[in-house]
Scaffold this motif. Structure first.
Motif, PDB file in Angstrom:
ATOM      1  N   ASP A   9      39.853  31.530  35.915  1.00  0.00           N
ATOM      2  CA  ASP A   9      40.910  32.026  36.693  1.00  0.00           C
ATOM      3  C   ASP A   9      41.402  30.918  37.885  1.00  0.00           C
ATOM      4  OD1 ASP A   9      41.692  34.330  35.132  1.00  0.00           O
ATOM      5  OD2 ASP A   9      41.003  35.558  36.781  1.00  0.00           O
ATOM      6  N   GLU A  58      42.360  44.961  31.084  1.00  0.00           N
ATOM      7  CA  GLU A  58      41.118  45.495  31.993  1.00  0.00           C
ATOM      8  C   GLU A  58      41.955  46.308  33.076  1.00  0.00           C
ATOM      9  OE1 GLU A  58      40.300  41.432  33.835  1.00  0.00           O
ATOM     10  OE2 GLU A  58      40.018  40.805  31.589  1.00  0.00           O
ATOM     11  N   VAL A 103      42.517  46.571  36.053  1.00  0.00           N
ATOM     12  CA  VAL A 103      42.752  45.616  37.129  1.00  0.00           C
ATOM     13  C   VAL A 103      43.207  46.589  38.321  1.00  0.00           C
ATOM     14  CG1 VAL A 103      44.185  43.760  38.222  1.00  0.00           C
ATOM     15  CG2 VAL A 103      43.699  43.776  35.566  1.00  0.00           C
ATOM     16  N   THR A 110      43.699  38.010  39.897  1.00  0.00           N
ATOM     17  CA  THR A 110      43.751  38.278  38.599  1.00  0.00           C
ATOM     18  C   THR A 110      45.128  38.224  37.981  1.00  0.00           C
ATOM     19  OG1 THR A 110      41.766  39.585  38.613  1.00  0.00           O
ATOM     20  CG2 THR A 110      43.061  39.831  36.876  1.00  0.00           C
ATOM     21  N   TYR A 168      46.952  35.706  35.641  1.00  0.00           N
ATOM     22  CA  TYR A 168      47.434  35.841  34.261  1.00  0.00           C
ATOM     23  C   TYR A 168      48.801  35.355  34.044  1.00  0.00           C
ATOM     24  CZ  TYR A 168      48.935  38.688  30.225  1.00  0.00           C
ATOM     25  OH  TYR A 168      49.339  39.033  29.069  1.00  0.00           O
TER      26      TYR A 168
END
Ligand SMILES: NC(=O)c1ccc[n+]([C@@H]2O[C@H](COP(=O)([O-])OP(=O)(O)OC[C@H]3O[C@@H](n4cnc5c(N)ncnc54)[C@H](O)[C@@H]3O)[C@@H](O)[C@H]2O)c1
Ligand SMILES: [Zn+2]
Length: 457
Positions: A154, A316, A318, A329, A333
């Protein structure tokens, strides 16, 4: 120095054992680019393994092959994710090729971690721990020439998109333009302020800025505020003097996970939202999570809806992690998808999960419904049409979207006018599974309407 990897190769450098060969192919897949290892090119050309070239021909000859291979690979198109060996940056020619053709990320590691990974691997320079540690220290300064550094995938994606976590106080811009409310709350020194929120995204505000700016083409505009401010200032930057650099400093959760990443900028017209704009990637996006401390509950919920959307797209939960990790995250993305599809011609469409319904409800409410609440309802419909009951329950539990009182026919008419409707076919982003989005036009209109109706009180 390059600011991001949008129009260049993404080069991975770092000491042996930093994880370049493991992360490289994963990164390439995420960015939709080919993965190229310079070591492998040397092996193909010499017909020997790197260890054999070292042993039989000596390090100097290996370095010559490595330099040639790096120069060739960096001149290639399409753009790729390029892995260079730990010592490649010792060459001035390779450093110059990287400066010209790549955004270079140093994948950081510690000497102990690196030794643990490569000892016993038979690599020519990883046989003796003392020599290995000495080499680590010797090479450390070489990596300072990288454009950015990161420790995980990431981190590399964020750096490649020009997204950095830092204090908004470090903003280095020629002129700073901020949402008036945010400037006051955070004591930000500004060159110009713009009205708070959506009221900033008008032609009149753009014109004000165009006429008041006195900067030249080398200037960088700084934009501090939510998505409304960054959309406006990004648009002004795209157009002023035919385009100047800008830095986005998003102050809302929506801005930090979505609006300030990916280069879409624009303003609204009385005829509709975002009707005039451009693709103009910010040279940097500075995410300062402390700015979020003053956010109202409603604005936080708007952002949380996009966080849940991202969690569903990623597969996920999150929404269960802390705010900092959530922002990181989700920002990574969005950065990855937008690097893969900068001009919204393909994969980027998946970011519209839930949004076809959301836009219809917003329009039917005369834009009195908040985007976050509309997206929460839209996600509910998307999960239900995807047959994902568990995920629909997550949306209900985390976002608690109450049905909204709007006219059903008006909402249905608005949905059919959505820009994703092509030739009368309703195209929806749905989930095959959490983490597996796809665009489909196979859902019967009657079922789409039923799903929409279920969102309306
Ligand atoms: N370009 C893109 O890819 C993209 C993506 C998503 C949304 N957007 C756009 O973003 C806009 C919405 O932006 P937004 O939701 O970030 O909000 P916003 O910019 O409209 O601001 C909403 C409110 O929050 C206040 N605010 C902002 N930061 C604050 C802070 N730190 N503390 C307290 N109050 C604060 C503002 O003053 C305003 O009153 C829409 O116009 C939408 O079209 C663009
Ligand atoms: Zn949205």
């Amino acid at each position: 120095m390059a600011a991001h990897a949008l129009d260049r190769h993404l080069a991975l450098v770092g000491f042996m054992g930093a994880g370049k060969s493991t992360l490289g192919p994963l990164l390439a897949e995420r960015l939709g680019r080919p993965f190229i290892s310079v070591d492998e090119v040397v092996e193909e050309r010499t017909g020997e393994s790197v260890a054999e070239v070292f042993e039989r021909r000596g390090e100097a000859e290996f370095r010559r092959h490595e330099e040639d291979a790096a120069a060739d690979v960096l001149a290639r198109r399409p753009l790729g994710v390029v892995e260079l060996g730990g010592g490649a940056l010792g060459s001035e020619r390779t450093r110059a090729a990287l400066t010209a053709h790549a955004f270079t990320v140093h994948l950081e590691t510690s000497p102990d971690e690196a030794w643990e990974r490569v000892s016993g691997s038979g690599r020519p320079l990883a046989r003796d721990p003392d020599a290995f540690h000495a080499l680590f220290e010797e090479r450390r300064p070489l990596y300072d020439s990288a454009d950015a550094s990161a420790t995980d995938i990431d981190g590399v994606v964020l750096a490649a998109a020009g997204v950095h976590f830092a204090s908004h106080r470090e903003l280095a811009a020629t002129a700073v333009i901020a949402d008036a409310h945010v400037a006051e709350l955070h004591g930000i020194e500004v060159t110009h302020t713009v009205p708070r929120g959506e009221a900033a995204k008008t032609l009149a505000e753009a014109e004000q800025l165009w006429r008041r700016l006195t900067v030249d083409r080398t200037a960088t505009l700084g934009a501090v505020g939510g998505g409304s401010t960054t959309d406006l200032v990004g648009f002004v930057s795209a157009t002023y003097l035919r385009g100047i650099d800008w830095i986005a400093v998003p102050s809302t959760l929506v801005g930090q996970v979505d609006a300030a990443i990916g280069g879409k900028v624009g303003i609204d017209l009385p005829e509709g939202k975002n009707l005039v704009g451009a693709f103009h990637w910010p040279s940097r996006t500075v995410i300062d999570p402390t700015l979020l401390e003053t956010l109202s509950e409603e604005e936080r919920r708007n952002g949380l809806a996009e966080v849940v959307k991202t969690g569903l797209l990623l597969g996920e939960p999150v929404w269960e992690i802390g705010t900092y990790a959530q922002v990181r995250t989700c920002a990574a993305y969005k950065a990855g998808i937008c690097l893969r599809d900068p001009f919204d011609l393909g994969d980027r469409a998946q970011l519209n999960l839930g949004h076809t319904f959301a836009h219809a409800l917003e329009a039917a409410s005369g834009y009195t419904l908040s985007h976050g609440r509309a997206v929460a309802l839209g996600l509910l419909a998307a999960c239900r049409l995807s047959g994902l009951e568990d995920e629909a329950r997550v949306v209900e539990n985390v976002l608690g979207p109450d049905p909204v009182a709007v006219d059903r026919d008006t909402a249905w008419a608005a949905l059919q006018r959505d820009k994703k409707v092509v030739g009368g076919e309703i195209r929806l982003v749905l989930l095959e599974l959490p983490g597996r989005p796809g665009v489909t036009s196979e859902i019967e209109p009657a079922r789409v309407r039923e799903a929409l109706d279920a969102l309306i009180a």
